[in-house]
Design a protein around this motif. Structure first.
Motif, mmCIF file in Angstrom:
data_model
loop_
_atom_site.group_PDB
_atom_site.id
_atom_site.type_symbol
_atom_site.label_atom_id
_atom_site.label_comp_id
_atom_site.label_asym_id
_atom_site.label_seq_id
_atom_site.Cartn_x
_atom_site.Cartn_y
_atom_site.Cartn_z
ATOM 1 N N ARG A 936 0.834 -1.209 0.000
ATOM 2 C CA ARG A 936 0.000 0.000 0.000
ATOM 3 C C ARG A 936 0.866 1.256 0.000
ATOM 4 N NH1 ARG A 936 -4.845 0.871 -1.348
ATOM 5 N NH2 ARG A 936 -5.621 1.939 0.506
ATOM 6 N N GLY A 939 1.963 2.331 -3.269
ATOM 7 C CA GLY A 939 0.965 2.950 -4.135
ATOM 8 C C GLY A 939 -0.021 2.015 -4.776
ATOM 9 N N LEU A 940 0.022 0.724 -4.426
ATOM 10 C CA LEU A 940 -0.910 -0.222 -5.025
ATOM 11 C C LEU A 940 -2.316 -0.020 -4.457
ATOM 12 C CD1 LEU A 940 1.119 -3.556 -5.145
ATOM 13 C CD2 LEU A 940 0.731 -1.940 -6.987
ATOM 14 N N GLU A 941 -3.329 -0.375 -5.284
ATOM 15 C CA GLU A 941 -4.703 -0.331 -4.827
ATOM 16 C C GLU A 941 -4.960 -1.420 -3.791
ATOM 17 O OE1 GLU A 941 -7.069 1.860 -5.461
ATOM 18 O OE2 GLU A 941 -5.593 3.020 -6.612
ATOM 19 N N LYS A 942 -6.033 -1.258 -3.055
ATOM 20 C CA LYS A 942 -6.324 -2.156 -1.931
ATOM 21 C C LYS A 942 -6.438 -3.625 -2.369
ATOM 22 C CE LYS A 942 -10.299 -1.575 0.001
ATOM 23 N NZ LYS A 942 -11.373 -0.970 0.815
ATOM 24 N N GLU A 944 -5.534 -5.107 -5.175
ATOM 25 C CA GLU A 944 -4.293 -5.594 -5.795
ATOM 26 C C GLU A 944 -3.248 -5.878 -4.720
ATOM 27 O OE1 GLU A 944 -1.008 -4.272 -9.191
ATOM 28 O OE2 GLU A 944 -2.527 -2.847 -8.489
ATOM 29 N N LYS A 1024 -12.447 1.184 4.518
ATOM 30 C CA LYS A 1024 -12.421 2.117 3.400
ATOM 31 C C LYS A 1024 -11.155 2.948 3.449
ATOM 32 C CE LYS A 1024 -17.454 2.422 3.215
ATOM 33 N NZ LYS A 1024 -18.640 3.306 3.290
#
Length: 1024
Positions: A936, A939-942, A944, A1024
């Motif tokens: 995270r 910079g990766l999405e949740k 992924e 979230k």
């Protein structure tokens, strides 16, 4: 981390330290003292007061109460239990756990010195003894055969002297040995004829049995020392003593009496295998190696046996070295098996060379832990060895994670030293955090109070030491060793993910897992609901089909004890005849190695025995593989002894674990003695109504008669007779009057010289016709005294200054103690006893409640420490909560594990298992969330980030879980694999101890890991 860089820069020093730890650990393992159960220091002291001829009522009034008054003000005193009996009184003092034993002993002795001033002058000097389990006999040697008693005693004394000369032996006591004395037999008519009083005889002999230093004379030309020797040294000295002169005629003892050296009247008998015997009980010094000490004792016996008569036979009984060798051998096999299974899994997952590196962490941590234990003064026992088995799977967790990551980086083309340095530094904080969480759950267990805590504290200490050692193995020693021995590895041609570390997502099983979990990430609430329902179902299933609750696991015993009870005023010879009948009935049973029978005339000094006990027969059972189970043996013994008229027989197994005595112990107290007896009878009635209780006993006085001499003091005064003269007259018919003492050359202690009437004159009829020497000549005792029969009080018990009575019982083999006890409590609550009667449940129930209360507090404390560590590591309450879900799910897995193995919920063992699980199951979540946070941050999405985390960490998570489970599987199955002997056995006593704990951990870890791989990703996706 600078300290990891420093270790890699000085690899030779690190490797030299590793080798030195291994060698020192091997030396420590070979030399550390070994024992079966831990040496438990119990802060208990025993004050003994002997007053010959005193009744229980007088002992309570004159001995117990004055001493209690002084002792009750002691600091840290937990319970004061007093017993008043015939000729004797004792006070047992139990202090709170953690009390300074040495200081408590000094305080007790100081109070006893103050209290003894209020005791009658005839009372012997009170003694204070510390109760130390380590000072119980480690082996007993029986000598028996058809030879004269004096010869048997002489051989036993010689053997005792030889054994006590060994450095590892503290002392040897001879059981069944009667005290010697010099007996002066005189006819009643002789005393009357020569008009001799008892006082004259005692005074005369005392004045002529002295060594008088008459001083020295210095004449100026020399110095001369004078002494008047008059000490009695043998029988001849007594026989030649003049006792009376009449008109120039000297009357000596040989003219009046028969003088002989003999033994005091027996107060019990001992037999081994049906033959009269003397038993030498050998106690080792604290810290001495039991196995080596017993081997030396056996060598001494073998040497002495060469000079013994051929009819004299010897048997070794209660040899702790045999059970210790068997026990330690079984557990050592389990350690080896656990290591073997763990290594198989690691080799399959990582390959041979990485697996060898990981495997080196096990002996490194084990031997370092044992070296630390020896340095701390502890012993190697069953608790320590199981702790090593428990920690086998956990020891390699950190090493697996480090080596696995280093192997990935090497596959990417990184140099070995750089790869292992990266793996060690990258995984340092997750490994430290996971190790800290595991240590934090075991840390509170060190402060477990009471005897149970002292017994079990070796488990947390051993696990903490080995896990600390494994931390250094995982971050320092193994990575440095790997960097040295690993050759250059070519870059893998497989493509590697562009971001972060290689997720290892190319495996078939990994791809299937990711494919399965991805849809669930979009419905996290439903997943959580289903998981909660599964957990609730596990609780309901155990409540419906579980095996109940027990305090400590049942273990196949090495000993069985047959307690023989009979009521009535029986002589010691009558009691022995009854014990012989019982002994003869079981003598031909082929289930024992030795059978040791002992008859008692007085049982007031024995602990946890019925008040009407007359004898104990102890069977040392054969090896558990060569006989039926103990429960079946006990049933067979009960059937053989069922038709013994006039006797009550109890058959008991050897006590295992920290508790002693029967599992159900109820203490009742009341000011009114009659109300107290009625309360005991009511409790027994309730037990009979509930059914399922066996071997019920209570401490109410047994029926019996004692004779009271009612003296008319006014009439006695007319004859110038006092109570002392009357007492001496009666003593002539009982144990005799002690007139002096002497020490012959062949005796270690002084022998009494006692004056008494011949045996044919010592009877109740003669008692009525006794004549008392007075100033007016012999006068019949009946002139001023009468004998009245009264109800005999055999024993008076007091606890904390109040009179008490107790009820003890066992339960049928197919019933749970906790279940039966709850039924009894419900009955007493529905229909209470008399308002004046106070009732207290002791024994196993008290210990169980104390243990449960502490374990609940320890669990709460452990969870708090884990939360602190997790919040410190991740700086997030939410992620800390996610990690802790594994703890919640593990409790359901514990119950499922117990259901599958059909084990009851053990308060001690399963309680420890749940606490241990709390530290183990969070480790997988820590590694998962640490990797997720890294992705995270990159910079990766949740979703992924979750997928890449699971792809990369599924293998180490499953690997660390599998190693822990496989390490414990031999214990779950109660299986012992003897690799050297090439045999596999099931149900050995050494493994029975740990089935509950192992089943709890394996069940909880399996269930929570499966849910962790599903629920944890969903909970991460939920936020979230």
């Amino acid at each position: 981390m600078n300290w990891i860089d420093a270790a890699f820069n000085r690899s030779r020093v690190v490797l030299l330290t590793f080798v030195m730890l291994i060698l020192a650990g091997i030396s420590a393992y070979l030399s550390i003292p070994k024992e079966s159960s831990p040496d438990v220091p119990i802060p208990m002291f025993y004050v003994s007061m002997i007053h010959e001829g005193i009744s229980p009522e007088d002992a309570e009034r004159l001995l117990i109460k004055p001493m209690e008054k002084e002792l009750q003000s002691l600091d840290g005193l937990k319970e004061m239990k007093s017993v008043a009996a015939e000729n004797y009184a004792s006070i047992l003092l139990e202090f709170s756990a953690g009390a300074d034993i040495d200081q408590a002993l000094l305080d007790v002795r100081e109070k006893v010195d103050l209290g003894k001033a209020n005791l009658p002058p005839e009372t012997l000097e009170p003694t204070v003894n510390e109760i130390n389990v380590a000072l119980f006999p480690v082996i007993s040697i029986s000598l028996s055969g058809p030879i004269p008693e004096r010869e048997l005693v002489r051989q036993a004394q010689d053997l005792k002297d030889e054994i006590e000369s060994l450095s590892g032996v503290l002392e040897v006591e001879i059981g069944g040995d009667r005290e010697e004395m010099m007996e002066v037999i005189i006819q009643p008519e002789t005393l009357e004829t020569y008009r001799l009083s008892f006082d004259e005889v005692v005074s005369f002999l005392s004045r002529n049995n002295q060594l008088v230093p008459a001083g020295a004379m210095d004449t100026g030309s020399g110095r001369m020392v004078f002494k008047v020797p008059g000490v009695i040294e043998d029988i001849q000295d007594v026989m030649e003593l003049p006792i009376k002169t009449h008109q120039g005629t000297v009357v000596t003892f040989k003219d009046l009496a028969q003088v002989r050296r003999t033994y005091k009247d027996p107060d019990g008998f001992a037999r081994v295998g049906g033959e009269p015997a003397l038993v030498l009980e050998v106690t080792k010094r604290v810290g001495a190696n039991i196995i080596a000490t017993i081997d030396e004792v056996k060598q001494v016996v073998a040497e002495q046996q060469k000079d013994w008569p051929t009819a004299l036979s010897v048997h070794f009984m209660q040899d702790q070295s045999e059970s210790i060798k068997s026990l330690l051998g079984d557990l050592e096999n389990n350690v080896i098996t656990a290591i073997f299974l763990v290594m198989l899994v690691v080799i399959a997952a990582l390959g041979v060379k990485p697996a060898i590196l990981v495997g080196l962490a096990i002996p490194g941590a084990f031997l370092t832990g044992i070296l630390a234990l020896q340095t701390m003064g502890y012993t190697l026992n069953i608790i320590v060895l199981f702790s090593l088995i428990l920690s086998v799977g956990m020891l390699v967790d950190g090493a697996i994670v480090t080596v696995e990551l280093a192997q990935r980086k090497m596959a990417e083309g990184m140099e070995p030293k750089a790869a292992y340095l990266f793996g060690s530094k990258r995984m340092a904080w997750p490994i430290i955090a996971s190790t800290a969480t595991t240590l934090s759950v075991f840390f509170p267990l060190i402060f477990w109070p009471g005897v149970v805590g002292e017994f079990m504290k070796f488990l947390p200490i051993t696990v903490i030491l080995t896990l600390l050692a494994s931390l250094f193995m995982a971050l320092i020693f193994i990575p440095v060793l790997g960097s040295v021995v690993s050759g250059k590895t070519e870059k893998s041609p497989d493509p590697i993910e562009p971001k972060g570390e290689n997720p290892g997502g190319n495996g078939r099983w990994t791809q299937r897992y990711i494919k399965l979990i991805t849809p669930l990430l979009f419905y996290p609430r439903r997943v959580l609901l289903v998981s909660g329902l599964l957990m609730a179902a596990a609780y309901v299933a155990y409540a419906q089909f579980g095996k109940g609750v027990e305090f400590f696991p049942e273990v196949e015993p090495d000993f069985i004890q047959v307690q023989v009870q009979a009521r009535g005023d029986l002589s010691v010879y009558e009691k022995d005849a009854l014990v012989k009948r019982v002994e003869a009935a079981i003598l031909d049973m082929p289930v024992y190695k030795t059978l040791y029978a002992k008859t008692y005339n007085d049982t007031s000094q024995l602990q946890n025995v019925p008040v009407d006990l007359i004898g104990i027969i102890q069977l040392e059972l054969r090896d558990w593989q060569m006989r039926p189970p103990a429960d079946q043996v006990i049933q067979n013994i009960r059937q053989k002894l069922a038709m013994m008229p006039g006797l009550q027989i109890q058959v008991r197994k050897q006590d295992n674990g920290p508790s002693s005595g029967k599992p159900i112990q109820i203490e009742l107290s009341a000011a009114d003695f009659s109300v107290l007896k009625e309360g005991v009878q009511e409790v027994r009635q309730r037990m009979a109504e509930i059914d399922g209780f066996i071997d019920i006993e209570d401490s109410r006085p047994i029926p019996g008669i004692e004779w009271h001499l009612q003296v008319d003091r006014e009439q006695a005064a007319r004859y110038q007779v006092d109570i002392a003269t009357l007492g001496n007259t009666v003593q002539m018919l009982t144990s005799g009057i002690k007139i002096a003492s002497y020490q012959p050359d062949d005796a270690e202690e002084e022998l009494d010289i006692r004056l008494r009437f011949p045996e044919p004159e010592r009877n109740l009829e003669q008692m009525m016709n006794l004549k008392v020497p007075t100033a007016y000549g012999p006068v019949p005792l009946s002139n001023f005294a009468e004998f009245h029969p009264r109800q005999k009080t055999s024993l008076i018990e007091r606890v904390n200054g109040e009179r008490v009575m107790s009820v003890q019982a066992d339960v049928l083999p197919n019933l749970q103690v906790d279940q039966q006890l709850n039924l009894l409590k419900q009955s007493l609550a529905a229909k209470p006893l008399h308002a004046a009667v106070k009732i207290r449940f002791k024994g196993q129930d008290e210990d169980q409640q104390e243990a449960a209360d502490f374990l609940i507090k320890a669990f709460i404390g452990a969870i708090f420490l884990i939360v602190v560590i997790l919040v410190t590591q991740f700086n997030s309450f939410y992620q800390a909560g996610v990690i802790l879900t594994a703890v919640v799910f593990s409790t359901a897995g514990v119950l499922l594990g117990l259901l599958v193995t059909q084990n009851p919920f053990g308060v001690v063992m399963v309680g420890i298992g749940i606490i241990a699980l709390a530290g183990i199951v969070v480790n997988n979540n820590i590694v998962l969330i640490d990797t997720y946070n890294q992705y995270r941050n990159e910079g990766l999405e949740k979703i992924e980030a979750i997928q890449l985390t699971l792809a990369q960490r599924m293998r180490p998570v499953l690997l660390t879980t599998t190693t822990t489970i496989l390490g414990l599987m031999p214990m779950v199955l109660a299986m012992n694999i003897d690799i050297i002997g090439q045999s596999i056995t099931f149900g050995a006593p050494s493994s029975q101890w740990w089935v509950q704990l192992s089943s709890a951990i394996v069940g909880g870890l399996t269930f929570s890991t499966l849910l962790t791989l599903i629920v944890t990703p969903c909970l991460l996706a939920l936020k979230k």
